[in-house]
Enzyme design. Structure first.
Site, PDB file in Angstrom:
ATOM      1  N   SER A 106       9.951   2.873  -0.778  1.00 40.97           N
ATOM      2  CA  SER A 106       9.713   3.478   0.534  1.00 40.97           C
ATOM      3  C   SER A 106      10.685   4.644   0.719  1.00 40.97           C
ATOM      4  O   SER A 106      11.606   4.821  -0.087  1.00 40.97           O
ATOM      5  CB  SER A 106       9.962   2.435   1.616  1.00 40.97           C
ATOM      6  OG  SER A 106      11.336   2.062   1.569  1.00 40.97           O
TER       7      SER A 106
ATOM      8  N   ASP B  10       5.900   4.599  -1.414  1.00 42.21           N
ATOM      9  CA  ASP B  10       5.317   3.758  -0.359  1.00 42.21           C
ATOM     10  C   ASP B  10       5.666   4.385   1.002  1.00 42.21           C
ATOM     11  O   ASP B  10       6.822   4.743   1.241  1.00 42.21           O
ATOM     12  CB  ASP B  10       5.935   2.357  -0.496  1.00 42.21           C
ATOM     13  CG  ASP B  10       5.336   1.335   0.451  1.00 42.21           C
ATOM     14  OD1 ASP B  10       4.140   1.457   0.779  1.00 42.21           O
ATOM     15  OD2 ASP B  10       6.068   0.398   0.838  1.00 42.21           O
ATOM     16  N   HIS B  11       4.696   4.500   1.872  1.00 42.40           N
ATOM     17  CA  HIS B  11       4.917   5.045   3.224  1.00 42.40           C
ATOM     18  C   HIS B  11       5.695   6.358   3.249  1.00 42.40           C
ATOM     19  O   HIS B  11       6.748   6.455   3.885  1.00 42.40           O
ATOM     20  CB  HIS B  11       5.632   4.031   4.133  1.00 42.40           C
ATOM     21  CG  HIS B  11       4.788   2.853   4.469  1.00 42.40           C
ATOM     22  ND1 HIS B  11       3.781   2.910   5.409  1.00 42.40           N
ATOM     23  CD2 HIS B  11       4.775   1.601   3.964  1.00 42.40           C
ATOM     24  CE1 HIS B  11       3.191   1.724   5.469  1.00 42.40           C
ATOM     25  NE2 HIS B  11       3.757   0.922   4.594  1.00 42.40           N
TER      26      HIS B  11
ATOM     27  N   GLU C 153      -3.272   5.883   5.146  1.00 43.37           N
ATOM     28  CA  GLU C 153      -3.416   4.699   6.013  1.00 43.37           C
ATOM     29  C   GLU C 153      -4.214   5.062   7.251  1.00 43.37           C
ATOM     30  O   GLU C 153      -3.987   6.108   7.862  1.00 43.37           O
ATOM     31  CB  GLU C 153      -2.028   4.181   6.422  1.00 43.37           C
ATOM     32  CG  GLU C 153      -2.080   3.010   7.397  1.00 43.37           C
ATOM     33  CD  GLU C 153      -0.732   2.288   7.541  1.00 43.37           C
ATOM     34  OE1 GLU C 153       0.045   2.262   6.559  1.00 43.37           O
ATOM     35  OE2 GLU C 153      -0.457   1.768   8.630  1.00 43.37           O
TER      36      GLU C 153
ATOM     37  N   HIS D 200      -1.200  -4.094   3.158  1.00 45.74           N
ATOM     38  CA  HIS D 200       0.260  -4.006   3.335  1.00 45.74           C
ATOM     39  C   HIS D 200       0.767  -5.279   4.004  1.00 45.74           C
ATOM     40  O   HIS D 200       0.006  -6.002   4.632  1.00 45.74           O
ATOM     41  CB  HIS D 200       0.607  -2.792   4.210  1.00 45.74           C
ATOM     42  CG  HIS D 200       0.556  -1.498   3.468  1.00 45.74           C
ATOM     43  ND1 HIS D 200       1.640  -0.657   3.344  1.00 45.74           N
ATOM     44  CD2 HIS D 200      -0.462  -0.896   2.803  1.00 45.74           C
ATOM     45  CE1 HIS D 200       1.295   0.401   2.634  1.00 45.74           C
ATOM     46  NE2 HIS D 200       0.017   0.286   2.291  1.00 45.74           N
ATOM     47  N   GLY D 201       2.075  -5.518   3.874  1.00 45.11           N
ATOM     48  CA  GLY D 201       2.680  -6.661   4.566  1.00 45.11           C
ATOM     49  C   GLY D 201       2.181  -8.002   4.065  1.00 45.11           C
ATOM     50  O   GLY D 201       2.114  -8.970   4.823  1.00 45.11           O
TER      51      GLY D 201
ATOM     52  N   ASN E 114       0.580  -5.249  -1.341  1.00 44.13           N
ATOM     53  CA  ASN E 114       1.995  -4.880  -1.277  1.00 44.13           C
ATOM     54  C   ASN E 114       2.895  -6.043  -0.850  1.00 44.13           C
ATOM     55  O   ASN E 114       2.635  -6.684   0.160  1.00 44.13           O
ATOM     56  CB  ASN E 114       2.194  -3.771  -0.231  1.00 44.13           C
ATOM     57  CG  ASN E 114       1.575  -2.449  -0.621  1.00 44.13           C
ATOM     58  OD1 ASN E 114       0.895  -2.351  -1.631  1.00 44.13           O
ATOM     59  ND2 ASN E 114       1.812  -1.437   0.186  1.00 44.13           N
TER      60      ASN E 114
HETATM   61 ZN   LIG Z   1       3.438  -0.994   4.192  1.00 45.32          ZN
END
Ligand SMILES: [Zn+2]
Length: 309
Positions: free
Chosen positions: A50, A82-83, A134, A209-210, A231
């Site tokens: 990230s 990521d992000h 996203e 995600h998450g 993820n």
């Molecule tokens: Zn995420």
């Protein structure tokens, strides 16, 4: 082998109904553990950082570690951003050599998200690197899980996902379907019907995600419904920190990082292996590599230079 692009991995997974694990690394030990686990499982794997991880470990530092681990590895390894929230960081990661990127425009308006994603897709595709975006928003929740009522404002709708994909032609799409980041307990349930509906109208692989906070049975159902990249971050942090805490509290005189670090790394390997098995990506490395070599598109820059040397 050199780092590979996530494009082929996700398409192969989509066609063969399993998912590729994308594991967040904040330091060398976790990056090593991810590759050790993938090799033990003979699985393709995505190591992702990230913006926070890049700030902590340094863009070049963490990229060099992942790149050199991949080089000595027998399984395909992707280095993914990521992000990426800041445009400059996404471009910086592309320039550094990341082989897969995410632009997270979820804090922006729908139109702005489309606009910037389109620009980045154009830039990334010019050098053969795929981009994830996203739509909807995967929220943060350190408590057990959000109620269906609380989730409503975050959900991805099939209609906006379809429009977003049509306008951006992004390579993979992160969707908000019930999971939340930073959850320390596996208690989230997913809106599986929503995943089926989005998968129906979006050609690109879908990303969950998450996943650390999602019950295993729902991860399996989500993959069946079309999720192709899953993820995990918090589970790895828990495995590392839990082991360190235990070693140090059991032996307060311990000062040698190699002693408690090795134990913690082994604990992360165990966690990543379990997740790889859950996703159905064990023993997929060889067929993935064959798929990459049979599809020239995946290893050619438009300039003609191979990225799989
Ligand atoms: Zn995420």
């Amino acid at each position: 082998m050199p780092l590979v692009s996530s494009k082929a991995l996700l398409i192969h997974a989509l066609k063969n109904h399993y998912a590729v694990g994308a594991f967040n690394a904040n330091n060398m030990e976790v990056a090593q553990a991810i590759v050790m686990a993938a090799e033990a499982e003979k699985a393709p794997v995505i190591i992702q950082m990230s913006q926070g991880a890049i700030k902590y470990a340094g863009m070049n530092g963490i990229f060099s570690i992942v790149g050199s681990l991949a080089k000595r590895s027998s399984v395909p390894v992707v280095c993914h951003l990521d992000h990426g929230v800041d445009y400059d960081v996404v471009v910086g990661a592309l320039r550094t050599g990341f082989t897969s990127l995410m632009f997270d425009g979820s804090p922006l308006s729908f139109e702005e998200n489309i606009e910037i994603t389109k620009q980045l897709v154009k830039m990334c595709h010019a050098v053969g690197i795929p981009l994830e975006a996203e739509i909807g928003k995967v929220p943060d929740s350190e408590k057990s899980h959000l109620s269906q009522e609380e989730m409503k404002k975050y959900y991805t709708t099939p209609k906006e996902a379809e429009e977003f994909f049509e306008k951006t032609k992004v390579d993979s799409l992160a969707v908000s379907v019930g999971s939340a980041h930073k959850m320390k307990i596996q208690s989230a349930v997913l809106d599986i019907d929503r995943i089926y509906e989005i998968n129906e109208v979006v050609e690109a692989p879908l990303v969950l995600h998450g996943a650390s906070g999602v019950k295993d049975e729902y991860v399996v159902k989500a993959i069946k419904a079309g999720i192709t990249k899953v993820n995990f971050a918090t589970e790895l942090n828990k495995a590392l920190t839990g082991s360190l805490r235990e070693s140090l509290s059991k032996n307060p005189d311990l000062v040698d990082v190699r002693k408690y670090g090795d134990e913690a790394r082994k604990n992360v390997v165990r966690t990543v292996r379990e997740k790889i098995q859950l996703l159905g990506s064990s023993n997929r490395a060889e067929e993935t590599l064959r798929f990459i070599s049979e599809n020239e598109y995946f290893h050619q820059h438009k300039s003609g230079n191979s990225i799989i040397e």
